[in-house]
Write a protein that holds these residues in place. Structure first.
Motif, PDB file in Angstrom:
ATOM      1  N   ASP A  21      26.822 -10.850 -11.253  1.00  0.00           N
ATOM      2  CA  ASP A  21      25.059 -11.190 -11.050  1.00  0.00           C
ATOM      3  C   ASP A  21      24.741 -12.989 -10.149  1.00  0.00           C
ATOM      4  N   ASP A  51      27.138  -1.819 -13.881  1.00  0.00           N
ATOM      5  CA  ASP A  51      25.055  -2.433 -13.730  1.00  0.00           C
ATOM      6  C   ASP A  51      25.437  -3.311 -12.929  1.00  0.00           C
ATOM      7  N   ALA A  52      26.594  -4.511 -13.107  1.00  0.00           N
ATOM      8  CA  ALA A  52      26.350  -5.802 -11.942  1.00  0.00           C
ATOM      9  C   ALA A  52      27.428  -5.481 -10.230  1.00  0.00           C
ATOM     10  N   GLU A  67      26.124  -2.021  -9.680  1.00  0.00           N
ATOM     11  CA  GLU A  67      24.692  -1.218  -8.711  1.00  0.00           C
ATOM     12  C   GLU A  67      23.942  -1.837  -8.873  1.00  0.00           C
ATOM     13  N   ASN A  68      23.392  -3.402  -9.256  1.00  0.00           N
ATOM     14  CA  ASN A  68      22.771  -4.050  -8.727  1.00  0.00           C
ATOM     15  C   ASN A  68      23.201  -5.341  -7.675  1.00  0.00           C
ATOM     16  N   LYS A 112      22.764  -2.709  -4.979  1.00  0.00           N
ATOM     17  CA  LYS A 112      20.861  -1.811  -4.155  1.00  0.00           C
ATOM     18  C   LYS A 112      20.632  -3.278  -3.332  1.00  0.00           C
ATOM     19  N   LYS A 113      21.008  -4.366  -3.793  1.00  0.00           N
ATOM     20  CA  LYS A 113      20.352  -5.436  -3.082  1.00  0.00           C
ATOM     21  C   LYS A 113      21.646  -5.385  -1.013  1.00  0.00           C
ATOM     22  N   CYS A 123      29.015   2.601  -5.785  1.00  0.00           N
ATOM     23  CA  CYS A 123      28.896   1.957  -4.990  1.00  0.00           C
ATOM     24  C   CYS A 123      29.256   0.750  -4.502  1.00  0.00           C
TER      25      CYS A 123
END
Length: 169
Positions: free
Chosen positions: A81, A106-107, A109-110, A113-114, A143
């Motif tokens: 993150d 989650d980190a 995938e985030n 996505k960026k 990812c």
């Protein structure tokens, strides 16, 4: 394991260090320095940011640390993150866990996505059978690019110790 930013071959390429864990001298486990050195050799103009997530102690205070205690998995998710916030373009993770960790997933995938590229070691729990399926997360996540070590002998696709699975890139 961390990067020795003062290693003479880096020449100032290590621009930031954020350590979530501490413990042991960098020369006791030079893996992070070795990997960063390979990156520096292949992309000499790249800026290297060091997020240390392994060690026996949580780091508190200062630019290199955070307040409080966190597990290694929490440190990994927090570092991913933070790398997004720090504007990193490529994350190299030479690490893995035996099972899915939702905050790490989650980190990742985030970050993806960026537009961040995630290059992750497939793992070193291989059984010398290229048809086996050994998983070490986060490498198998869609990812992430799951990278294995190539064999030099015997015509095998992977080194005997490298994890093999259908997700390897």
């Amino acid at each position: 394991s961390g990067v020795d930013k003062d290693h003479p071959l880096f020449g100032g390429a290590v621009v930031l260090q954020r350590w979530y864990k501490d413990g042991g001298a960098l020369h006791d486990n030079p893996h992070g320095t070795h990997v960063a050195g390979t990156v520096n050799m292949m992309a000499p103009d790249a800026e290297i940011v060091d997020y240390r997530v392994f060690g026996t102690n949580s780091v508190t205070g200062g630019e290199l640390g955070l307040n409080g205690y966190q597990s290694v998995n929490e440190s990994i998710a927090m570092a991913i993150d933070q790398a997004v916030k720090d504007g990193c373009h490529i994350l190299n993770m030479s690490l893995g866990t035996p099972s899915v960790d939702v905050p790490i997933k989650d980190a990742c995938e985030n970050a993806s996505k960026k537009g961040i590229i995630l290059v992750v070691a497939a793992g070193n729990e291989g059984d010398d059978n290229p048809m086996s399926v050994e998983l070490s997360y986060p490498a198998p996540f869609e990812c992430c690019m799951s990278i294995t070590s190539l064999a030099k002998k015997y015509g095998l696709p992977c080194a005997f110790f490298s994890n093999t699975n259908p997700e390897n890139d």
